[in-house]
Design a protein around this motif. Structure first.
Motif, mmCIF file in Angstrom:
data_model
loop_
_atom_site.group_PDB
_atom_site.id
_atom_site.type_symbol
_atom_site.label_atom_id
_atom_site.label_comp_id
_atom_site.label_asym_id
_atom_site.label_seq_id
_atom_site.Cartn_x
_atom_site.Cartn_y
_atom_site.Cartn_z
ATOM 1 N N UNK A 39 0.902 -1.228 -0.089
ATOM 2 C CA UNK A 39 0.086 -0.057 -0.222
ATOM 3 C C UNK A 39 0.866 1.195 -0.130
ATOM 4 N N UNK A 40 0.366 2.591 -0.423
ATOM 5 C CA UNK A 40 0.943 3.638 -0.295
ATOM 6 C C UNK A 40 0.132 4.516 0.655
ATOM 7 N N UNK A 41 0.706 5.535 1.367
ATOM 8 C CA UNK A 41 0.248 6.617 2.262
ATOM 9 C C UNK A 41 0.301 7.913 1.618
ATOM 10 N N UNK A 42 -0.318 8.456 1.368
ATOM 11 C CA UNK A 42 -0.173 10.140 0.513
ATOM 12 C C UNK A 42 -0.824 10.933 1.450
ATOM 13 N N UNK A 58 -8.807 0.385 -10.245
ATOM 14 C CA UNK A 58 -8.844 -1.198 -9.531
ATOM 15 C C UNK A 58 -8.452 -1.215 -8.122
ATOM 16 N N UNK A 59 -7.725 -0.240 -7.684
ATOM 17 C CA UNK A 59 -7.390 -0.233 -6.034
ATOM 18 C C UNK A 59 -8.245 0.366 -5.036
ATOM 19 N N UNK A 60 -8.210 -0.029 -3.873
ATOM 20 C CA UNK A 60 -8.960 0.610 -2.768
ATOM 21 C C UNK A 60 -8.362 1.730 -2.378
ATOM 22 N N UNK A 61 -9.440 2.734 -1.882
ATOM 23 C CA UNK A 61 -8.761 4.024 -1.532
ATOM 24 C C UNK A 61 -9.469 4.329 -0.271
ATOM 25 N N UNK A 62 -8.617 4.932 0.784
ATOM 26 C CA UNK A 62 -9.312 5.293 2.047
ATOM 27 C C UNK A 62 -8.803 6.759 2.112
ATOM 28 N N UNK A 63 -9.657 7.847 2.628
ATOM 29 C CA UNK A 63 -9.468 9.168 2.614
ATOM 30 C C UNK A 63 -9.755 9.476 4.203
ATOM 31 N N UNK A 64 -8.765 10.359 4.875
ATOM 32 C CA UNK A 64 -9.008 10.896 6.242
ATOM 33 C C UNK A 64 -8.646 12.146 6.061
ATOM 34 N N UNK A 65 -9.625 13.067 6.249
ATOM 35 C CA UNK A 65 -9.909 14.659 6.181
ATOM 36 C C UNK A 65 -9.112 14.936 7.578
ATOM 37 N N UNK A 66 -7.893 15.584 7.232
ATOM 38 C CA UNK A 66 -7.414 16.261 8.321
ATOM 39 C C UNK A 66 -7.681 18.031 8.743
ATOM 40 N N UNK A 67 -8.102 18.666 7.385
ATOM 41 C CA UNK A 67 -8.242 20.156 7.504
ATOM 42 C C UNK A 67 -9.092 20.291 6.230
ATOM 43 N N UNK A 68 -9.940 21.494 6.617
ATOM 44 C CA UNK A 68 -10.568 22.016 5.376
ATOM 45 C C UNK A 68 -12.052 21.103 5.243
ATOM 46 N N UNK A 89 -13.320 3.672 0.069
ATOM 47 C CA UNK A 89 -13.922 3.402 -1.577
ATOM 48 C C UNK A 89 -13.285 2.161 -2.044
ATOM 49 N N UNK A 90 -14.034 1.110 -2.275
ATOM 50 C CA UNK A 90 -13.596 -0.126 -2.765
ATOM 51 C C UNK A 90 -12.963 0.152 -4.279
ATOM 52 N N UNK A 91 -12.685 -0.819 -4.781
ATOM 53 C CA UNK A 91 -12.105 -0.953 -6.218
ATOM 54 C C UNK A 91 -13.397 -0.770 -7.152
ATOM 55 N N UNK A 92 -13.022 0.195 -8.085
ATOM 56 C CA UNK A 92 -13.744 0.188 -9.288
ATOM 57 C C UNK A 92 -15.151 1.069 -9.021
ATOM 58 N N UNK A 93 -15.212 1.774 -7.838
ATOM 59 C CA UNK A 93 -16.333 2.517 -7.460
ATOM 60 C C UNK A 93 -16.077 3.946 -7.936
ATOM 61 N N UNK A 109 -4.458 9.979 2.541
ATOM 62 C CA UNK A 109 -5.083 8.918 1.429
ATOM 63 C C UNK A 109 -4.156 7.703 1.346
ATOM 64 N N UNK A 110 -4.912 6.509 1.672
ATOM 65 C CA UNK A 110 -4.246 5.200 1.656
ATOM 66 C C UNK A 110 -4.672 4.209 0.488
ATOM 67 N N UNK A 111 -3.825 3.911 -0.628
ATOM 68 C CA UNK A 111 -4.200 3.281 -1.551
ATOM 69 C C UNK A 111 -3.510 1.725 -1.445
ATOM 70 N N UNK A 112 -4.376 0.642 -1.856
ATOM 71 C CA UNK A 112 -3.809 -0.608 -2.056
ATOM 72 C C UNK A 112 -3.065 -0.644 -3.386
ATOM 73 N N UNK A 113 -1.823 -1.314 -3.449
ATOM 74 C CA UNK A 113 -1.227 -1.631 -4.660
ATOM 75 C C UNK A 113 -1.964 -2.898 -5.444
ATOM 76 N N UNK A 114 -2.112 -2.765 -6.712
ATOM 77 C CA UNK A 114 -2.600 -3.605 -7.450
ATOM 78 C C UNK A 114 -1.919 -3.855 -8.860
#
Length: 123
Positions: A39-42, A58-68, A89-93, A109-114
């Protein structure tokens, strides 16, 4: 592989290279470049008026809002995101995000590597 410590202030922001994206900047904190193969953390910053267009991948993605504040659209449904909001957000959505506030929208944001890391822009 040893552990990795990254100071966010030392990572250069890169403009999001995606058709239709405006004023979105990404810092790759943890990625294949420094040892993570799963996975990657951005950290992403969306400037006022900026957006990531409707897209899917095709990869899963998670968002965490810090500001704004911003508006996220997922599968045709829109809602406000603000500090403390965490979205998976699951893949392909199909999804998009835009900053409709006067302050920066800051996210982790965290994404899975596919095998397929391509992004399909929908709008």
């Amino acid at each position: 592989m040893s552990y990795v410590i990254v100071n966010v202030n030392d990572v250069k922001p890169e403009p999001l290279n995606l058709r239709g994206a405006m004023h979105v900047y990404t810092q790759w904190l943890i990625s294949k470049g420094n040892g993570s193969n799963k996975y990657a953390v951005r950290r992403q910053v969306i400037k006022p008026g900026g957006r990531a267009p409707l897209h899917k991948h095709a990869y899963d993605e998670t968002f965490l809002v810090l500001n704004g504040k911003g508006i996220m659209t997922i599968n045709g449904k829109s809602f406000e995101v603000k500090p403390g909001t965490c979205v998976f957000i699951p893949s392909k959505v199909p999804h998009s995000i835009r900053n409709n506030d006067s302050n920066d929208l800051e996210l982790i944001t965290v994404i899975s590597y596919e095998d397929d890391m391509s992004i399909e822009v929908i709008d």
